[in-house]
Write an enzyme that holds these catalytic residues in place. Structure first.
Site: not given
Length: 305
Positions: A112, A262, A278
């Protein structure tokens, strides 16, 4: 291998995708030359990696802001439990337990790009590793520009004119939790994107579909949609376009979300802890080769705090 200021070194890791950057300390302020060199490497290699970077949340945010404005941690899920950091998203070992009540033969590929259900998906993501298991947990990236260019000319021409719908939805073979369903109902995100997007900085064309969020193509039969998406997804994940990254404490991956997909790790079988953080950067609205922008079918843009 290239250098800047006799210190920063860019080392490609595969023929198409990924480069390691050495000789820069991200815990300190960066010079304009270093920022430009990192951006150039990112645009060229689509994902860049740093090792041995002992950053705290503030230093992580400072680095991210050199390249754009941070978004909220996630459109549906919570940031780390510290009100000072609403833009930092925790990626921990058990993060999917609150989303999936049960699974039966889950076989949908996890490739995705981040948050493509939004009308303006993040331009980039910066993931920092803090605690890792002794083995397992590698992440893979693939070059969506190379995937587009690998298609034959007639198929590229077909893809150039197609549109696709992206949405948040549980994976095939899974039963979502009530909490997951409440969150999706509270903030539905559903967008029609071009199947091919033109990169706003490089002008490159990239395949802009992914198994994680793309539900169907617009204006074709369900059978044609399934077959064409399978073709595009197969091209996206050809091994020669990918790079695999082995995480270590202090590792950072910085990827261009407009030109990569990824694959999150599927082999976390140990009981050891895994903690990464993240930050995503505000993105633009994708534009196709015909100049048509993406259209939000439900939900608001994913803007900065």
């Amino acid at each position: 291998m290239t250098t800047t200021e006799q210190r920063l070194v860019v080392e490609p890791l595969s023929g198409w995708t990924g480069a390691s950057i050495h000789g820069v300390d991200l815990s300190r302020p960066l010079s304009d030359e270093e920022i430009a060199a990192i951006r150039d490497a990112l645009l060229r290699w689509k994902v860049v990696f740093f090792r041995d970077q002992d950053l705290d949340h503030d230093q992580h945010l400072r680095f991210a802001r050199y390249f754009g404005a941070p978004t909220p941690a996630h459109p549906l899920f919570d940031s780390i439990p510290d009100p000072n950091y609403p833009t930092i998203y925790p990626i921990f070992r058990d993060r999917f337990k609150a989303r999936v009540a049960s699974t039966s033969g889950y076989d949908r590929p996890g490739w995705h790009a981040d948050v493509t259900a939004a009308v303006n998906p993040p331009a980039a993501s910066i993931l920092r590793a803090e605690v890792l298991p002794p083995y397992g947990g590698d992440t893979q990236w693939s070059n969506a520009v190379a995937a587009y260019e690998g298609l034959s000319a007639p198929v590229r021409a077909l893809a150039d004119g197609l549109r696709a719908v992206h949405r948040f939805s549980p994976g095939a073979g899974t039963t979502p939790t009530d909490d997951y369903l409440r969150r999706v109902e509270k903030r539905p995100l559903l967008t029609e994107h071009p199947v091919v997007r033109v990169h706003p900085e490089t002008g490159e064309k990239a395949l802009y579909v992914n198994p994680g969020f793309t539900t169907h193509l617009v204006g074709v039969s369900p059978h044609e949609s399934r077959r064409l998406l399978e073709l595009f997804h197969d091209e996206l994940t050809r091994p020669e376009y990918t790079v695999r990254f082995r995480w270590e404490p202090g590792s950072i991956a910085f990827w261009d979300n407009r030109s990569t997909v990824h694959l999150a790790p599927r082999d976390l079988t140990t009981d050891d802890d895994r903690r990464l953080y993240r930050i995503t950067l505000v993105g633009d609205v994708p534009v196709g080769p015909d100049g048509r922008e993406s259209v939000a079918l439900a939900g608001e843009p994913f803007e900065a705090i």
